[in-house]
Enzyme design. Structure first.
Site, mmCIF file in Angstrom:
data_model
loop_
_atom_site.group_PDB
_atom_site.id
_atom_site.type_symbol
_atom_site.label_atom_id
_atom_site.label_comp_id
_atom_site.label_asym_id
_atom_site.label_seq_id
_atom_site.Cartn_x
_atom_site.Cartn_y
_atom_site.Cartn_z
ATOM 1 N N ARG A 229 42.530 69.267 40.620
ATOM 2 C CA ARG A 229 41.850 70.390 41.257
ATOM 3 C C ARG A 229 42.061 70.304 42.764
ATOM 4 N NH1 ARG A 229 41.992 72.360 37.020
ATOM 5 N NH2 ARG A 229 40.288 73.226 35.731
ATOM 6 N N GLU A 257 42.673 78.193 47.172
ATOM 7 C CA GLU A 257 43.556 78.638 46.101
ATOM 8 C C GLU A 257 43.111 80.015 45.618
ATOM 9 O OE1 GLU A 257 44.365 77.263 41.580
ATOM 10 O OE2 GLU A 257 44.658 75.666 43.058
ATOM 11 N N HIS A 276 49.701 76.447 40.594
ATOM 12 C CA HIS A 276 48.727 76.120 39.549
ATOM 13 C C HIS A 276 49.213 76.593 38.175
ATOM 14 C CE1 HIS A 276 44.163 75.467 38.680
ATOM 15 N NE2 HIS A 276 44.912 75.000 37.701
#
Length: 316
Positions: A229, A257, A276
């Site tokens: 993360r 993000e 991602h």
């Protein structure tokens, strides 16, 4: 009769025969309220990726007998406060292990062997040799967050003749034989490893775990890979190390993000970024459909749901 809601016919077809006591209906909570005729019948909802938020979970709260929400990701912190009261949230632990492990190896190879540099040289039509790029073989990797994904990464790293150790909440010898250290020992371990892989979830214990002190303990030329993360890493601290040229990074997740246009991470030296995508898996993949079959079997037998991570407390 067990009723399973899936987002589309393709997923229904992939699930195949579920048994005479199972109905599969199509419903996407992202698109509409629960069908009136099904609201008291749906037991299990299978959500695709990128289906979160209060509206989606509020619509599932309309299903008065809903027992399990099956999400497609291992991480669940983004929806923890939205799960309807009494409903079990199940994650997809184990489904994405191989995909994340493959991407981790790809990021490691690309960064260590300077593949972006050579791709750029090819684009410019220049024979730009750099024959002394470091190999993965004989390097030492520390995997921070040694669970099922960490073990999958370790097995692939060992195929490249790397030495691998792990870090988790408590010290142990993992089933695969890996030495796993307690997180309290992390700072003292870092100087001995060429690659550090972050695969932890994000919570209050891992927020900014990778801070300036953490990065300073890594040896010169070491590579940080983050497939966990984004908020586990202090972006400003990482930027300082990248801009100094001391460390390298390969990031599948970032903070913020999505990474906005013009953010300095885009142009930081020795920094490879993917958006991602390491762990996304389609719901028609057999690893996911096998999980749904096991979830139905647990419902059928009255056992606790597979991969249960929490029970909701949000009002329906």
């Amino acid at each position: 009769m067990i009723t399973v809601a899936v987002p589309d016919q393709e997923v229904a077809d992939a699930l195949g025969q579920m048994g005479d006591d199972v109905r599969v209906v199509q419903w996407s909570p992202k698109e509409s309220d629960a069908p009136e005729a099904e609201r008291d019948r749906i037991d299990l909802v299978c959500l695709p990726h990128l289906h979160g938020g209060r509206r989606v979970y509020g619509r599932m709260g309309q299903c008065r007998n809903l027992k399990v929400i099956q999400i497609p990701s291992a991480g669940y912190e983004h929806v923890a406060g939205l799960v309807p009261d009494g409903v079990v949230l199940a994650n997809a632990r184990g489904v994405h292990d191989t995909r994340v492990a493959e991407m981790t190896v790809g990021l490691a190879l690309a960064s260590r062997r300077r593949l972006p540099q050579f791709i750029d040289a090819q684009r410019r039509g220049v024979w730009e040799q750099d024959p002394w790029t470091p190999a993965l073989a004989d390097s030492r990797a520390l995997i921070v967050g040694y669970g099922s994904i960490g073990a999958a990464i370790a097995s692939r790293f060992r195929a490249f003749e790397m030495h691998v150790e792990g870090v988790a909440r408590s010290a142990r010898i993992a089933p695969d034989g890996t030495t796993v250290h307690a997180v309290s020992d992390l700072q003292s371990l870092l100087p001995d490893f060429d690659l550090v892989v972050i695969v932890t979830p994000h919570d209050e214990t891992t927020d900014r775990l990778v801070d300036a002190e953490f990065l300073a303990a890594m040896p010169d030329g070491a590579l940080l890979i983050n497939v966990g993360r984004g908020r586990v890493v202090d972006t400003e601290a990482l930027l300082a190390e990248l801009e100094s040229g001391r460390l390298h990074a390969a990031l599948d997740v970032t903070d913020p993000e999505p990474l906005p246009e013009g953010h300095p991470l885009w142009t930081a030296p020795h920094c490879l970024i993917t958006p991602h995508i390491a762990g996304f898996e389609v719901l028609t993949n057999r690893r996911y459909t096998d999980l749904v079959h096991r979830q139905v079997e647990a419902l059928r037998e009255g056992r606790p749901p597979v991969n249960a991570v929490m029970t909701g407390t949000a009002a329906r």
